[in-house]
Scaffold this motif. Structure first.
Motif, PDB file in Angstrom:
ATOM      1  N   PRO A 131      -2.732  -7.839 -21.724  1.00  0.00           N
ATOM      2  CA  PRO A 131      -3.945  -7.229 -22.270  1.00  0.00           C
ATOM      3  C   PRO A 131      -3.926  -5.714 -22.056  1.00  0.00           C
ATOM      4  O   PRO A 131      -3.437  -5.240 -21.025  1.00  0.00           O
ATOM      5  CB  PRO A 131      -5.078  -7.891 -21.475  1.00  0.00           C
ATOM      6  N   PRO A 132      -4.437  -4.950 -23.013  1.00  0.00           N
ATOM      7  CA  PRO A 132      -4.369  -3.483 -22.917  1.00  0.00           C
ATOM      8  C   PRO A 132      -5.128  -2.898 -21.726  1.00  0.00           C
ATOM      9  O   PRO A 132      -4.853  -1.786 -21.308  1.00  0.00           O
ATOM     10  CB  PRO A 132      -4.967  -2.998 -24.244  1.00  0.00           C
ATOM     11  N   ASP A 133      -6.084  -3.669 -21.161  1.00  0.00           N
ATOM     12  CA  ASP A 133      -6.816  -3.154 -20.000  1.00  0.00           C
ATOM     13  C   ASP A 133      -6.059  -3.371 -18.694  1.00  0.00           C
ATOM     14  O   ASP A 133      -6.502  -2.952 -17.636  1.00  0.00           O
ATOM     15  CB  ASP A 133      -8.205  -3.782 -19.912  1.00  0.00           C
ATOM     16  N   GLY A 134      -4.909  -4.045 -18.758  1.00  0.00           N
ATOM     17  CA  GLY A 134      -4.087  -4.255 -17.569  1.00  0.00           C
ATOM     18  C   GLY A 134      -4.608  -5.311 -16.618  1.00  0.00           C
ATOM     19  O   GLY A 134      -4.147  -5.410 -15.483  1.00  0.00           O
ATOM     20  N   SER A 135      -5.544  -6.134 -17.057  1.00  0.00           N
ATOM     21  CA  SER A 135      -6.169  -7.104 -16.159  1.00  0.00           C
ATOM     22  C   SER A 135      -5.224  -8.200 -15.675  1.00  0.00           C
ATOM     23  O   SER A 135      -5.534  -8.886 -14.702  1.00  0.00           O
ATOM     24  CB  SER A 135      -7.391  -7.732 -16.838  1.00  0.00           C
ATOM     25  N   ASN A 136      -4.074  -8.356 -16.290  1.00  0.00           N
ATOM     26  CA  ASN A 136      -3.097  -9.351 -15.837  1.00  0.00           C
ATOM     27  C   ASN A 136      -1.954  -8.724 -15.043  1.00  0.00           C
ATOM     28  O   ASN A 136      -0.993  -9.381 -14.712  1.00  0.00           O
ATOM     29  CB  ASN A 136      -2.529 -10.138 -17.034  1.00  0.00           C
ATOM     30  N   TRP A 137      -2.061  -7.449 -14.744  1.00  0.00           N
ATOM     31  CA  TRP A 137      -0.984  -6.740 -14.062  1.00  0.00           C
ATOM     32  C   TRP A 137      -1.411  -6.252 -12.694  1.00  0.00           C
ATOM     33  O   TRP A 137      -2.576  -5.956 -12.457  1.00  0.00           O
ATOM     34  CB  TRP A 137      -0.554  -5.510 -14.842  1.00  0.00           C
ATOM     35  N   GLU A 138      -0.420  -6.114 -11.846  1.00  0.00           N
ATOM     36  CA  GLU A 138      -0.591  -5.346 -10.618  1.00  0.00           C
ATOM     37  C   GLU A 138       0.744  -4.670 -10.327  1.00  0.00           C
ATOM     38  O   GLU A 138       1.802  -5.217 -10.624  1.00  0.00           O
ATOM     39  CB  GLU A 138      -1.055  -6.204  -9.445  1.00  0.00           C
ATOM     40  N   LEU A 139       0.672  -3.469  -9.809  1.00  0.00           N
ATOM     41  CA  LEU A 139       1.891  -2.752  -9.446  1.00  0.00           C
ATOM     42  C   LEU A 139       2.308  -3.188  -8.052  1.00  0.00           C
ATOM     43  O   LEU A 139       1.504  -3.169  -7.118  1.00  0.00           O
ATOM     44  CB  LEU A 139       1.654  -1.240  -9.491  1.00  0.00           C
TER      45      LEU A 139
ATOM     46  N   GLY B 240       0.777  -1.230   0.000  1.00  0.00           N
ATOM     47  CA  GLY B 240       0.000   0.000   0.000  1.00  0.00           C
ATOM     48  C   GLY B 240       0.812   1.286   0.000  1.00  0.00           C
ATOM     49  O   GLY B 240       0.235   2.371   0.054  1.00  0.00           O
ATOM     50  N   ARG B 241       2.148   1.191  -0.084  1.00  0.00           N
ATOM     51  CA  ARG B 241       2.958   2.420  -0.124  1.00  0.00           C
ATOM     52  C   ARG B 241       2.767   3.141  -1.448  1.00  0.00           C
ATOM     53  O   ARG B 241       2.590   2.526  -2.477  1.00  0.00           O
ATOM     54  CB  ARG B 241       4.443   2.102   0.064  1.00  0.00           C
ATOM     55  N   GLU B 242       2.823   4.475  -1.386  1.00  0.00           N
ATOM     56  CA  GLU B 242       2.721   5.296  -2.587  1.00  0.00           C
ATOM     57  C   GLU B 242       4.115   5.609  -3.106  1.00  0.00           C
ATOM     58  O   GLU B 242       5.059   5.741  -2.330  1.00  0.00           O
ATOM     59  CB  GLU B 242       1.996   6.600  -2.270  1.00  0.00           C
ATOM     60  N   PHE B 243       4.218   5.751  -4.425  1.00  0.00           N
ATOM     61  CA  PHE B 243       5.506   6.015  -5.057  1.00  0.00           C
ATOM     62  C   PHE B 243       5.382   7.190  -6.010  1.00  0.00           C
ATOM     63  O   PHE B 243       4.417   7.296  -6.765  1.00  0.00           O
ATOM     64  CB  PHE B 243       6.003   4.781  -5.821  1.00  0.00           C
ATOM     65  N   ALA B 244       6.373   8.076  -5.970  1.00  0.00           N
ATOM     66  CA  ALA B 244       6.409   9.238  -6.856  1.00  0.00           C
ATOM     67  C   ALA B 244       7.865   9.657  -7.048  1.00  0.00           C
ATOM     68  O   ALA B 244       8.756   9.228  -6.315  1.00  0.00           O
ATOM     69  CB  ALA B 244       5.609  10.389  -6.254  1.00  0.00           C
ATOM     70  N   GLY B 245       8.091  10.484  -8.047  1.00  0.00           N
ATOM     71  CA  GLY B 245       9.432  11.016  -8.294  1.00  0.00           C
ATOM     72  C   GLY B 245      10.456   9.934  -8.536  1.00  0.00           C
ATOM     73  O   GLY B 245      10.210   8.959  -9.248  1.00  0.00           O
ATOM     74  N   LYS B 246      11.611  10.093  -7.910  1.00  0.00           N
ATOM     75  CA  LYS B 246      12.708   9.136  -8.084  1.00  0.00           C
ATOM     76  C   LYS B 246      12.334   7.737  -7.598  1.00  0.00           C
ATOM     77  O   LYS B 246      12.834   6.747  -8.099  1.00  0.00           O
ATOM     78  CB  LYS B 246      13.953   9.604  -7.324  1.00  0.00           C
ATOM     79  N   ARG B 247      11.463   7.675  -6.621  1.00  0.00           N
ATOM     80  CA  ARG B 247      11.095   6.374  -6.037  1.00  0.00           C
ATOM     81  C   ARG B 247      10.160   5.567  -6.947  1.00  0.00           C
ATOM     82  O   ARG B 247       9.935   4.390  -6.701  1.00  0.00           O
ATOM     83  CB  ARG B 247      10.461   6.578  -4.663  1.00  0.00           C
ATOM     84  N   LEU B 248       9.613   6.197  -7.981  1.00  0.00           N
ATOM     85  CA  LEU B 248       8.709   5.489  -8.886  1.00  0.00           C
ATOM     86  C   LEU B 248       9.400   4.289  -9.529  1.00  0.00           C
ATOM     87  O   LEU B 248       8.750   3.295  -9.843  1.00  0.00           O
ATOM     88  CB  LEU B 248       8.176   6.448  -9.951  1.00  0.00           C
ATOM     89  N   LYS B 249      10.718   4.358  -9.662  1.00  0.00           N
ATOM     90  CA  LYS B 249      11.449   3.229 -10.262  1.00  0.00           C
ATOM     91  C   LYS B 249      11.389   1.973  -9.385  1.00  0.00           C
ATOM     92  O   LYS B 249      11.647   0.876  -9.857  1.00  0.00           O
ATOM     93  CB  LYS B 249      12.899   3.614 -10.543  1.00  0.00           C
TER      94      LYS B 249
END
Length: 118
Positions: free
Chosen positions: A66-74, A42-51
């Motif tokens: 799939p283009p809708d991202g249904s097989n992905w999770e960040l 649940g941590r948020e990432f922005a800027g340099k930490r986005l990597k």
């Protein structure tokens, strides 16, 4: 037919480049589709930490994009490693992946009903 060392190096270079281009493509798509939040911790990432935020393929098939991202999770790099460790451990102790996936479904989705919350 034999392949000399230079040809092997060229084949490897092209394959690595293709893999990196594919990875960059679905990562950029996923970052546009989803909030920059790790689906594990649940941590948020922005800027340099986005990597530190990676794209995890839920079915572990890197060609299923799939283009809708249904097989992905960040997932952050730590949660991503943990997810793959769970799979390696399940394989090691002989747990069926389908049984494991059914058990994991009850854990919930941190992005469930996100569209209604926004």
């Amino acid at each position: 037919m034999t392949i000399d060392h230079a040809q092997q190096e060229e084949i490897l270079r092209r394959n690595r480049k293709a893999v990196e281009e594919r990875r960059r493509g679905y990562r950029e798509q996923a970052l546009k589709l989803f909030p920059h939040v790790c689906g594990g911790c649940g941590r948020e990432f922005a800027g340099k930490r986005l990597k530190e935020l990676t794209v995890h393929h839920k079915d572990h098939d890197h060609d299923n994009n799939p283009p809708d991202g249904s097989n992905w999770e960040l997932l952050c790099i730590y949660c991503h490693d943990h997810e793959h460790d769970k799979i390696r451990h399940a394989d090691h102790v002989g747990v069926n992946r389908d049984d494991k996936a059914d058990k994991m479904k009850g854990l919930g989705n941190p992005f469930a009903d996100l569209d209604q919350l926004l």
